[in-house]
Design an enzyme around this catalytic site. Structure first.
Site, PDB file in Angstrom:
ATOM      1  CG  ASP A 166      -2.471   0.678   1.454  1.00 28.52           C
ATOM      2  OD1 ASP A 166      -3.287  -0.067   0.965  1.00 28.52           O
ATOM      3  OD2 ASP A 166      -2.313   1.571   0.453  1.00 28.52           O
ATOM      4  CG  HIS A 225      -5.328   3.217   1.064  1.00 23.32           C
ATOM      5  ND1 HIS A 225      -5.095   1.812   0.933  1.00 23.32           N
ATOM      6  CD2 HIS A 225      -7.029   3.648   0.830  1.00 23.32           C
ATOM      7  CE1 HIS A 225      -5.874   1.677   0.248  1.00 23.32           C
ATOM      8  NE2 HIS A 225      -6.586   2.630   0.119  1.00 23.32           N
ATOM      9  CB  SER A 404      -9.769  -0.074   0.570  1.00 24.84           C
ATOM     10  OG  SER A 404      -8.662   0.296  -1.657  1.00 24.84           O
TER      11      SER A 404
END
Length: 589
Positions: A166, A225, A404
């Site tokens: 990520d 994220h 996600s």
């Protein structure tokens, strides 16, 4: 009913310095929390000296209850004797800790009393005392949660490593204890913002960009994220703060593949190889190869050979690969790596149990997990984050939505299963996740795979049984969603029935009773489960507790009761002044 047990309590307030997720958040009642400060006791335990009449006389103990009740202004009754011979006195109605202390002092002043002490609660440490756990509906809510607490009875993911491919990792105290060394595979120094290309530091330097950059016409702040994804998988639990990860005993390996303007297939493919223990030129050997890889990333197009070859290599080395289906409300077969083979492709569900309206779908989807929808903020997925808009600022927590957010629930579940049986292959883990799923409580257009993942059922199956304190596969949950008004100040109460048929045999020792009761003062409520043969198990007693609503799951040993028949939830409001109703409740065998 022998062995019937329940534990419930209110969530403690966040300690100083712990950033709360926001005002207006609904605090919920949870089972099995520990480490809570100064909760009111249920009553008083009193040991008498041998010569005292109340030491062995029920009538004398009853008279003692009346006497001390008058002196303290409390409704007190003699309940029973403990195995030690001490007397247990219960407080009728609600009281405060100060009221309990006053009763203790009244007994201690009695020369016939050897000692008196509050009847405090002890809570199982298997479920966390994290201050925002009440907001993690995705873990425990009976409607659309993933039933993770039942899995924690068998596994926390200890001994496993989950690689998060990520944006990297920004330091967060709710994750730090579970981080192992990772790597930065972003080749472009300009996009990485770290002054060089690939290196051994997977720190998230921020993925923000301005209008006109990255092919778009708007500004975008840093998302952090990867840190949000990592928190869903393995945020520390039982540390008195923040959130709890699905596999809070697992380790997170941050592998940076996304930065400004995303990440390239080449970088991501190398990261897949390295994370799974393969050799990548220019990168050192991975000292802790991952058992699971999570990729909450993707783009349009079918699976490329580069992706597929890297994934096949990882799976061949024994690493389970979990990917997000995508957020375009389209066929996931047209997105990559969602359309690759040998992966677990995850769609997103909302809090009501529907496929989230943004989630991709289709035949390549293997499973659905909670992904949330933030039109109502608290219906999103709460996890670890950072407050910086560009570069890192202070640590925080926030609600996000997306596939996600769904994928790391399954990555965490894969770690839970792998921890139970380290010999499980990626194919076997995928099969377990899919075969133990339950139907989506809501609707799914376009295909949502095997259904909504059931963590407790998956972990139970990984351990070689079909339940044993966990959740069963599809078909084992019975629900009554008809509202039933609860009379105010009525000791008789009301009941809501659930008819069970066709199961045969007895109910399990781990029968799970999930309740959703709306009430303006839950401390007034006494909740019992009434079995088909007329016996009952107390789930919740009245107590001094000013919060609203009861949203909880209780475990009952019902192994001596035939499963088939009419089960009832009985709710009594034993104190006047507040009202409510049974919204819904369910039994899971």
């Amino acid at each position: 009913m022998g062995g019937a047990a329940a534990a419930s309590t209110a969530v403690a307030a966040p300690p100083a310095g712990d950033t709360a997720p926001g005002a207006g958040e609904q605090r919920t009642e949870l089972s099995g929390l520990s480490g809570l400060p100064e909760l009111p006791a249920d009553g008083v335990i009193v040991a008498y000296k041998e010569r005292a009449e109340a030491a062995d006389s029920r009538s004398a103990a009853t008279a003692e209850a009346a006497d001390k009740g008058r002196k303290t202004g409390q409704g007190l009754r003699f309940e029973r004797r403990l195995a030690t011979g001490a007397a247990l006195y219960e407080v009728e109605g609600r009281t405060s800790r100060a009221g309990i202390d006053e009763i203790v002092e009244a007994f201690e002043a009695d020369p016939d009393v050897a000692y008196a002490e509050p009847n405090t609660r002890a809570y199982a440490m298997a479920t966390p005392d994290d201050t925002h756990y009440a907001s993690q509906w995705d873990l425990f809510e009976s409607t659309a949660g993933m039933r993770v607490p039942g899995a924690w009875e068998k596994s926390t993911g200890r001994g496993t490593v989950v690689a998060v491919l990520d944006t990297g990792y920004v330091s967060h105290s709710d994750l730090a204890a579970n981080i192992v060394p990772g790597y930065d595979f972003v080749s472009s120094a300009a996009e990485a913002r770290d002054g060089n290309g690939r290196d051994g530091n997977p720190a998230d330097e921020g993925d923000w960009f301005g209008a006109g950059e990255c092919g778009v016409t708007y500004d975008s702040p840093s998302s952090w994220h990867g840190t949000h994804v990592a928190g869903t998988i393995a945020a520390a639990a039982g540390n008195g703060k923040g959130v709890a990860g699905v596999a809070y005993g697992a380790k997170i390996q941050p592998v940076r593949v996304l930065a400004k303007c995303g990440g390239t297939t080449a970088d991501i493919a190398d990261a897949i190889t390295w994370a799974s223990g393969g050799t990548v030129a220019g990168a050192p050997a991975n000292p802790t190869p991952a058992d699971v890889i999570n990729m909450s990333l993707g783009g349009s197009g079918t699976c490329s050979s580069t992706y597929q070859n890297a994934i096949n290599g990882a799976v061949g080395r024994g690493t389970t690969v979990v990917v997000a289906a995508g957020n375009s409300n389209a066929n996931a077969a047209n997105f990559t790596p969602a359309s690759c083979s040998n992966v677990i492709t995850v769609a997103a569900g909302d809090r009501q149990g529907n496929r989230a309206d943004y989630s991709n779908h289709g035949t390549v989807v293997d499973i659905t997990a909670p992904g949330g929808e933030t039109a109502t903020r608290t219906n999103g997925i709460l996890s670890t984050l950072n407050s910086g808009s560009t570069v890192p600022g202070g640590e925080s927590y926030a609600y996000y939505q997306g596939t996600s957010m769904a994928a790391p629930h399954i990555a965490g579940l894969a770690a839970l299963a792998k921890s139970v049986d380290p010999a499980l292959s990626p194919a076997r883990i995928e099969q377990l996740v899919k075969s133990t799923a339950r139907p989506l409580p809501g609707t799914c257009g376009g295909g949502c795979g095997a259904g909504l993942a059931d963590a407790a059922a998956t972990v139970a199956a990984a351990g070689g049984d079909s339940g044993g304190g966990g959740e069963p596969p599809a078909g084992g949950t019975y629900t009554n969603g008809t509202d039933v008004a609860i009379p105010d100040g009525n000791s008789t109460g009301v009941t809501s029935p659930i008819a069970v048929s066709g199961r045969g045999g007895n109910a399990p020792a781990g029968l799970r009773v999930s309740v959703d009761i709306k009430h303006t003062y839950r401390g007034d409520l006494v909740i019992d489960l009434v079995t088909p043969d007329g016996r009952s198990a107390n789930l919740k007693r009245s107590a001094y507790d000013s919060a609203d609503d009861v949203i909880a799951t209780y475990t009952v040993d019902a192994s001596s009761v035939a499963a088939d028949g009419t089960w009832k939830l009985r709710v009594r409001d034993v104190y006047s002044g507040d009202t409510g109703y049974i919204d819904s409740w369910s039994l899971t065998f």
